[in-house]
Scaffold this motif. Structure first.
Motif, PDB file in Angstrom:
ATOM      1  N   THR A   1      37.209 -20.582  77.152  1.00  0.00           N
ATOM      2  CA  THR A   1      35.843 -21.118  77.143  1.00  0.00           C
ATOM      3  C   THR A   1      35.149 -20.926  75.797  1.00  0.00           C
ATOM      4  O   THR A   1      34.313 -21.735  75.399  1.00  0.00           O
ATOM      5  CB  THR A   1      35.012 -20.449  78.248  1.00  0.00           C
ATOM      6  N   GLY A   2      35.515 -19.856  75.085  1.00  0.00           N
ATOM      7  CA  GLY A   2      34.925 -19.634  73.766  1.00  0.00           C
ATOM      8  C   GLY A   2      35.328 -20.719  72.779  1.00  0.00           C
ATOM      9  O   GLY A   2      34.493 -21.247  72.041  1.00  0.00           O
ATOM     10  N   LEU A   3      36.624 -21.071  72.774  1.00  0.00           N
ATOM     11  CA  LEU A   3      37.101 -22.137  71.895  1.00  0.00           C
ATOM     12  C   LEU A   3      36.542 -23.493  72.320  1.00  0.00           C
ATOM     13  O   LEU A   3      36.238 -24.340  71.474  1.00  0.00           O
ATOM     14  CB  LEU A   3      38.635 -22.180  71.910  1.00  0.00           C
TER      15      LEU A   3
ATOM     16  N   GLN B   1      30.540 -27.892  69.532  1.00  0.00           N
ATOM     17  CA  GLN B   1      29.405 -27.738  68.618  1.00  0.00           C
ATOM     18  C   GLN B   1      29.532 -28.698  67.446  1.00  0.00           C
ATOM     19  O   GLN B   1      30.637 -29.039  67.006  1.00  0.00           O
ATOM     20  CB  GLN B   1      29.337 -26.300  68.107  1.00  0.00           C
ATOM     21  N   SER B   2      28.405 -29.129  66.913  1.00  0.00           N
ATOM     22  CA  SER B   2      28.415 -30.018  65.748  1.00  0.00           C
ATOM     23  C   SER B   2      28.543 -29.178  64.480  1.00  0.00           C
ATOM     24  O   SER B   2      27.916 -28.124  64.349  1.00  0.00           O
ATOM     25  CB  SER B   2      27.131 -30.852  65.709  1.00  0.00           C
TER      26      SER B   2
ATOM     27  N   TYR C   1      36.004 -26.821  59.593  1.00  0.00           N
ATOM     28  CA  TYR C   1      37.302 -26.148  59.716  1.00  0.00           C
ATOM     29  C   TYR C   1      37.410 -25.438  61.067  1.00  0.00           C
ATOM     30  O   TYR C   1      38.415 -25.575  61.774  1.00  0.00           O
ATOM     31  CB  TYR C   1      37.462 -25.153  58.568  1.00  0.00           C
ATOM     32  N   ILE C   2      36.379 -24.684  61.445  1.00  0.00           N
ATOM     33  CA  ILE C   2      36.390 -23.940  62.719  1.00  0.00           C
ATOM     34  C   ILE C   2      36.462 -24.904  63.897  1.00  0.00           C
ATOM     35  O   ILE C   2      37.217 -24.693  64.850  1.00  0.00           O
ATOM     36  CB  ILE C   2      35.144 -23.040  62.824  1.00  0.00           C
ATOM     37  N   LYS C   3      35.687 -25.987  63.827  1.00  0.00           N
ATOM     38  CA  LYS C   3      35.673 -26.980  64.908  1.00  0.00           C
ATOM     39  C   LYS C   3      37.040 -27.644  65.068  1.00  0.00           C
ATOM     40  O   LYS C   3      37.517 -27.842  66.197  1.00  0.00           O
ATOM     41  CB  LYS C   3      34.601 -28.030  64.613  1.00  0.00           C
ATOM     42  N   THR C   4      37.688 -27.934  63.945  1.00  0.00           N
ATOM     43  CA  THR C   4      38.998 -28.580  63.986  1.00  0.00           C
ATOM     44  C   THR C   4      40.044 -27.667  64.618  1.00  0.00           C
ATOM     45  O   THR C   4      40.845 -28.104  65.465  1.00  0.00           O
ATOM     46  CB  THR C   4      39.439 -28.965  62.565  1.00  0.00           C
TER      47      THR C   4
END
Length: 448
Positions: free
Chosen positions: A380-382, A388-389, A397-400
């Motif tokens: 759920t954390g990922l 998130q935008s 990078y984190i979103k990808t």
């Protein structure tokens, strides 16, 4: 006598009201150096304060036991649920008191501020309740109850210590189990998210012959009984009973991940207990297995009245380890214990496709003999990070990376389906509902 004075000194506390009165007297003494007309007023105030304080001490200590307190707790606590604890108190003084109660709850909660303030008139009884939510199974040790009593004068406070060192075991979520039991018995499971499954065809287990009612399936018409009775009669079928339903719980390091205070193992244990309860209500046989690098507990499938308690006692002791799951040992144990085709709900977790590939050969062999459902968890954390935008390069990078891991979970579901293995990918908080839904769906479709 020495012990009396030692006990008197330890349990005597000065209140803010007394310190405020002392401050006023001190100010009066200071002003008397400049304002001669004050005369002996400061000294009179001081001695009045001394007399009132002594009177307050006499009021509180004139009785050996001025208050009575007792903790009323359940015999056992339910893991992950709000459990109610009650504090019963009674004022034995002949006057009204201000009371502060401090309950020494187990160290696992890491809270030292469980206190309650109340007012009691003479001979009044009162019940104070509060909720605690344990997040680990095991024994929880409660300490003393401390009561601080103030008279209407309120200059001092007397402490009473009530020795009540309760030791309460924390079991898997039996409160949740009872809730689902009641819903299942009254056919109201849909109120808590359990879907109503449309039946495909008829069960082969005959129950009775009854009168035809408009809307009955004409294919169930019993023409011989109709001829004998002179009225339309139909065969009534019921769900097949005594089917074997096994919960297999992975105790390896992949189940140690925490979520909302509970580990994934605890969520799996709670869901297994509820599923076993619902299966027994549906008159199926419930069983249990646990596995890590070594063989864990095994409870053969049965539907005796004591079966659920046996499963509960086994699950109470289970803990995660830091090792990998021995899938070869799991397969050999399944072949040895399960003598007929069973529904196998395997609670585990996969974070990557490569982790699945290492276990897939053994899962395919189990699925060859039984109806296997793999239940694993969303991160759920990922998932929140992927939704998130991104506002900068680091955010992109984190979103990808988060989206990559979330997508890999979906690939695991597809890979299992490609080999004919059913799966449930669920958030931990939805585990119980999704597991029961799948069990009822498979039972309605007569796939077990």
């Amino acid at each position: 006598m020495k012990a009396f004075f030692a006990n008197f000194y330890r349990n005597l506390f000065l209140t803010n009201r007394l310190f405020a009165a002392l401050g006023v007297v001190a100010v009066l003494f200071l002003l008397s150096f400049f304002l001669k007309w004050l005369g002996d007023i400061p000294l009179i105030c001081f001695w009045v304060l001394v007399v009132v304080t002594l009177a307050d001490i006499w009021l509180l200590y004139r009785l050996k036991k001025g208050v009575y307190c007792k903790r009323l707790a359940p015999e056992r606590l339910s893991n992950g649920d709000d459990n109610e604890v009650n504090l019963f108190t009674e004022n034995l003084y002949p006057f009204n008191i201000d009371l502060e109660l401090i309950d020494e709850i187990p160290h696992q909660f890491q809270k030292r501020d469980v206190s309650f303030e109340t007012k009691l008139s003479s001979r009044q009884q009162k019940m104070i309740n509060y909720l605690i939510r344990p997040t680990k199974r095991g024994e929880y040790h409660f300490g003393m109850i401390r009561a601080y009593v103030k008279s209407p004068l309120g200059l001092i406070s007397r402490r009473y210590n009530f020795e009540q060192t309760d030791i309460l075991p924390v079991y898997p979520s039996f409160l949740q189990m009872r809730k689902y039991e009641l819903m299942a018995i009254s056919n109201r499971l849909n109120e808590i998210g359990i879907k109503k499954i449309r039946r495909l065809g008829n069960s082969m287990e005959f129950e009775q012959i009854r009168n035809y009612v408009a809307g009955d399936d004409l294919r169930t018409m019993n023409w011989k009984a109709t001829a004998r009775q002179g009225a339309l009669m139909v065969n009534n079928y019921t769900d097949e009973k005594s089917q074997h339903v096994y919960c297999i719980i992975d105790k390896s390091r992949v189940m140690k991940m925490p979520f909302d205070g509970l580990s994934l193992l605890d969520y799996a244990i709670n869901a297994s207990l509820v599923l076993s309860s619902v299966a027994l209500i549906k008159q199926d046989k419930a069983g249990l297995m646990t596995i890590s690098d070594k063989k864990g507990a095994t409870v053969a499938a049965d539907r005796r009245p004591t079966q659920l308690n046996k499963i509960l006692e086994v699950l109470y002791k289970e803990k995660t380890s830091y090792t990998e799951t021995n899938m070869e040992l799991l397969f050999s144990t399944v072949r040895k214990v399960m003598n007929q085709r069973s529904l196998v709900m395997f609670f585990t977790n996969f974070e990557s496709l490569s982790a699945l590939q290492r276990q897939l050969p053994y899962l395919k062999r189990i699925a060859k003999y039984h109806l296997l459902v793999i239940i694993f968890f969303e991160n759920t954390g990922l998932k929140e990070l992927s939704e998130q935008s991104a506002t900068n390069v680091e955010g992109v990078y984190i979103k990808t990376i988060a989206e990559k891991f979330v997508y890999e979970k979906k690939l695991i579901v597809k890979e299992l389906a490609r080999h004919g293995i059913q799966s449930i990918l669920t958030a931990p908080q939805n585990l119980t509902v999704n597991t029961i839904n799948r069990y009822l769906e498979l039972k309605a479709k007569q796939k077990i």
